[in-house]
Design an enzyme around this catalytic site. Sequence first.
Site, PDB file in Angstrom:
ATOM      1  N   HIS A  34      47.310 -20.714  74.212  1.00 53.78           N
ATOM      2  CA  HIS A  34      46.686 -21.793  74.971  1.00 53.78           C
ATOM      3  C   HIS A  34      45.225 -21.969  74.552  1.00 53.78           C
ATOM      4  O   HIS A  34      44.436 -21.028  74.609  1.00 53.78           O
ATOM      5  CB  HIS A  34      46.713 -21.476  76.470  1.00 53.78           C
ATOM      6  CG  HIS A  34      48.086 -21.423  77.064  1.00 53.78           C
ATOM      7  ND1 HIS A  34      48.750 -22.542  77.523  1.00 53.78           N
ATOM      8  CD2 HIS A  34      48.922 -20.374  77.265  1.00 53.78           C
ATOM      9  CE1 HIS A  34      49.937 -22.185  77.993  1.00 53.78           C
ATOM     10  NE2 HIS A  34      50.065 -20.873  77.848  1.00 53.78           N
TER      11      HIS A  34
ATOM     12  N   CYS B  76      52.748 -23.135  73.748  1.00 49.32           N
ATOM     13  CA  CYS B  76      53.483 -22.083  74.449  1.00 49.32           C
ATOM     14  C   CYS B  76      54.977 -22.435  74.511  1.00 49.32           C
ATOM     15  O   CYS B  76      55.629 -22.474  73.481  1.00 49.32           O
ATOM     16  CB  CYS B  76      52.873 -21.831  75.821  1.00 49.32           C
ATOM     17  SG  CYS B  76      53.319 -20.223  76.527  1.00 49.32           S
TER      18      CYS B  76
ATOM     19  N   GLU C 160      44.004 -25.140  75.709  1.00 50.78           N
ATOM     20  CA  GLU C 160      43.748 -26.281  76.593  1.00 50.78           C
ATOM     21  C   GLU C 160      43.324 -25.869  77.998  1.00 50.78           C
ATOM     22  O   GLU C 160      43.001 -26.730  78.830  1.00 50.78           O
ATOM     23  CB  GLU C 160      45.009 -27.151  76.674  1.00 50.78           C
ATOM     24  CG  GLU C 160      46.067 -26.701  77.661  1.00 50.78           C
ATOM     25  CD  GLU C 160      46.847 -25.447  77.237  1.00 50.78           C
ATOM     26  OE1 GLU C 160      47.735 -25.022  77.995  1.00 50.78           O
ATOM     27  OE2 GLU C 160      46.560 -24.874  76.166  1.00 50.78           O
TER      28      GLU C 160
END
Length: 243
Positions: free
Chosen positions: A179, A92, A181
Amino acid sequence: MIVVKKALIITHVNSEGPGTLGDFLISQNIGIERVNFSEGEVLPKDPLDYDIIISMGGPMSVHDEDQYPFLREEIGFLRKAIEGNVPLLGICLGAQMIARSCDAWVGKAKKRELGWKDVFITEDGQKDMLFQGISHVMRVFQWHEDTFDIPQGASFLATGWDCENQAFRYRNAFGLQFHVEVTREMLYQWFEGSPELDAILQGYDEIEVDLTTCAKTLYSNLLWLSDIRKRAWAGHERHSRKR
């Protein structure tokens, strides 16, 4: 055999930590050093001291250097890491920081992205080791208003409907706009009190297994690439000293 031993994780705000990526590094017995700018911490002097460097997300723009002076320092730090062949991953904001360090344009996207979205691995991405073993269509979490141009000389690895540039590789550096994670706890923290919370958590519950499998595969590929690059650079250094 993976010999990566020391990772540096750069976090810009407390709420955007490494999530499942941090858990994975720990499971591989990789030492983690973390710099948290929101706690007033500063970058180490030399990025070459690390086997891999990871820059996480954050709500600020790469252009907010007057408000957040550490952004200017980080851009220089990442540029030095690229020049020194240290493997990098940006997620990001971290991806935008890497793009900026490669002198690529970073600015407002045509459309804000928020929620669970599909990204599509490009032809170059399907050939890249980072995405080996991963479906050509990935369901990931998006939350950003800015985007980046693909740096000159970089490979364009993934794209999306609302935001075209989703992933790139420049030499030893990978940038992911999205994302992978995130955990349920992270999402709850990000959207607690928001009317979007229930839908976001429901979306996570529906794809948790696939997301976790995809993320672990990507992390494993990243470490493999990091190890190969580290050995290649060490060999180059030894050869240079002998000349």
